[in-house]
Design a protein around this motif. Structure first.
Motif, PDB file in Angstrom:
ATOM      1  N   PRO A  57       0.729  -1.202   0.087  1.00  0.00           N
ATOM      2  CA  PRO A  57      -0.075   0.087  -0.070  1.00  0.00           C
ATOM      3  C   PRO A  57       0.743   1.485  -0.033  1.00  0.00           C
ATOM      4  CG  PRO A  57       0.002  -0.936   2.134  1.00  0.00           C
ATOM      5  CD  PRO A  57       0.793  -1.719   1.439  1.00  0.00           C
ATOM      6  N   GLY A  58       2.080   1.162   0.242  1.00  0.00           N
ATOM      7  CA  GLY A  58       2.815   2.414   0.064  1.00  0.00           C
ATOM      8  C   GLY A  58       2.482   3.486   1.213  1.00  0.00           C
ATOM      9  N   ASN A  59       2.958   4.777   1.076  1.00  0.00           N
ATOM     10  CA  ASN A  59       2.648   5.860   1.981  1.00  0.00           C
ATOM     11  C   ASN A  59       1.228   6.327   1.947  1.00  0.00           C
ATOM     12  OD1 ASN A  59       5.052   5.541   3.022  1.00  0.00           O
ATOM     13  ND2 ASN A  59       6.202   6.618   1.614  1.00  0.00           N
ATOM     14  N   SER A  60       0.179   5.826   0.997  1.00  0.00           N
ATOM     15  CA  SER A  60      -0.954   6.634   0.883  1.00  0.00           C
ATOM     16  C   SER A  60      -1.834   6.091   2.093  1.00  0.00           C
ATOM     17  CB  SER A  60      -1.779   5.912  -0.349  1.00  0.00           C
ATOM     18  OG  SER A  60      -1.946   4.611  -0.219  1.00  0.00           O
ATOM     19  N   SER A  61      -3.078   6.478   2.214  1.00  0.00           N
ATOM     20  CA  SER A  61      -4.037   6.385   3.169  1.00  0.00           C
ATOM     21  C   SER A  61      -4.742   4.984   2.906  1.00  0.00           C
ATOM     22  CB  SER A  61      -5.225   7.497   3.267  1.00  0.00           C
ATOM     23  OG  SER A  61      -5.763   7.522   1.997  1.00  0.00           O
ATOM     24  N   PHE A  62      -4.063   4.210   2.026  1.00  0.00           N
ATOM     25  CA  PHE A  62      -4.526   2.805   1.852  1.00  0.00           C
ATOM     26  C   PHE A  62      -4.746   2.129   3.123  1.00  0.00           C
ATOM     27  CE2 PHE A  62      -5.471  -0.597  -1.037  1.00  0.00           C
ATOM     28  CZ  PHE A  62      -5.328  -1.592  -0.437  1.00  0.00           C
ATOM     29  N   GLU A  63      -5.809   1.662   3.523  1.00  0.00           N
ATOM     30  CA  GLU A  63      -5.927   0.720   4.834  1.00  0.00           C
ATOM     31  C   GLU A  63      -5.374  -0.657   4.480  1.00  0.00           C
ATOM     32  OE1 GLU A  63      -9.501  -0.729   7.808  1.00  0.00           O
ATOM     33  OE2 GLU A  63     -10.021   0.674   6.133  1.00  0.00           O
ATOM     34  N   VAL A  64      -4.457  -0.967   5.384  1.00  0.00           N
ATOM     35  CA  VAL A  64      -4.122  -2.394   5.426  1.00  0.00           C
ATOM     36  C   VAL A  64      -4.866  -3.269   6.452  1.00  0.00           C
ATOM     37  CG1 VAL A  64      -1.889  -3.776   5.798  1.00  0.00           C
ATOM     38  CG2 VAL A  64      -1.633  -1.545   5.190  1.00  0.00           C
ATOM     39  N   LYS A  65      -5.401  -4.305   5.754  1.00  0.00           N
ATOM     40  CA  LYS A  65      -6.181  -5.417   6.313  1.00  0.00           C
ATOM     41  C   LYS A  65      -5.198  -6.953   6.493  1.00  0.00           C
ATOM     42  CE  LYS A  65     -10.542  -3.427   4.980  1.00  0.00           C
ATOM     43  NZ  LYS A  65     -11.865  -3.583   4.463  1.00  0.00           N
ATOM     44  N   LYS A  66      -5.738  -7.174   7.502  1.00  0.00           N
ATOM     45  CA  LYS A  66      -5.083  -8.579   7.795  1.00  0.00           C
ATOM     46  C   LYS A  66      -6.076  -9.693   7.570  1.00  0.00           C
ATOM     47  CE  LYS A  66      -2.958  -8.832  11.677  1.00  0.00           C
ATOM     48  NZ  LYS A  66      -2.499  -8.915  13.073  1.00  0.00           N
ATOM     49  N   TYR A  67      -5.680 -10.660   6.762  1.00  0.00           N
ATOM     50  CA  TYR A  67      -6.440 -11.856   6.427  1.00  0.00           C
ATOM     51  C   TYR A  67      -6.360 -12.694   7.260  1.00  0.00           C
ATOM     52  CZ  TYR A  67      -7.975 -16.159   4.070  1.00  0.00           C
ATOM     53  OH  TYR A  67      -8.807 -17.271   3.834  1.00  0.00           O
ATOM     54  N   THR A  68      -7.336 -13.201   7.753  1.00  0.00           N
ATOM     55  CA  THR A  68      -7.474 -14.184   8.861  1.00  0.00           C
ATOM     56  C   THR A  68      -8.677 -15.152   8.794  1.00  0.00           C
ATOM     57  OG1 THR A  68      -7.617 -14.792  11.292  1.00  0.00           O
ATOM     58  CG2 THR A  68      -9.056 -13.099  10.612  1.00  0.00           C
ATOM     59  N   TRP A  69      -8.763 -16.150   9.505  1.00  0.00           N
ATOM     60  CA  TRP A  69      -9.819 -17.399   9.150  1.00  0.00           C
ATOM     61  C   TRP A  69     -10.008 -17.760  10.519  1.00  0.00           C
ATOM     62  CZ3 TRP A  69      -4.798 -17.730   7.674  1.00  0.00           C
ATOM     63  CH2 TRP A  69      -3.936 -18.621   8.077  1.00  0.00           C
ATOM     64  N   GLN A  70     -11.221 -18.527  10.606  1.00  0.00           N
ATOM     65  CA  GLN A  70     -11.895 -19.270  11.754  1.00  0.00           C
ATOM     66  C   GLN A  70     -11.043 -20.653  11.845  1.00  0.00           C
ATOM     67  OE1 GLN A  70     -13.819 -18.304  14.108  1.00  0.00           O
ATOM     68  NE2 GLN A  70     -14.055 -16.187  12.908  1.00  0.00           N
TER      69      GLN A  70
END
Length: 92
Positions: free
Chosen positions: A53-66
């Motif tokens: 995502p670089g230095n933008s305001s892009f929200e980093v999301k974590k991939y998770t699972w049950q």
């Protein structure tokens, strides 16, 4: 791309704490993870061109699972079952 997930039901992954200078064998262990974060890098002529995502305001999301204990499954006959059944019927 290898994620080195050794047991997805418990979110267990291979963990290699070695650095590139430590090339000894059998250093892999397992550990539990709370998920993965993915990044993308673009290289041009062996030089880093861009990172997402670089230095933008892009929200980093974590991939998770049950996690799970019991696997749900459905038994079925494969399409080749009838051919094998016919073949074995011919053997005396």
């Amino acid at each position: 791309m290898l994620l080195n997930v050794s047991d997805p039901s418990s979110r267990t992954v291979l963990d290699d704490k070695r650095t590139f200078k430590q090339l000894s064998r059998d250093m892999l262990r397992t550990t539990k993870t709370d998920g993965f974060v993915f990044y993308c890098a673009l290289f041009e002529d062996r030089k880093l061109g861009d990172v997402l995502p670089g230095n933008s305001s892009f929200e980093v999301k974590k991939y998770t699972w049950q996690t799970w204990e019991n696997v749900e499954y459905l038994e079925r006959l494969k399409e080749s079952y009838k051919y094998i059944q016919e073949f074995f019927a011919t053997i005396e």
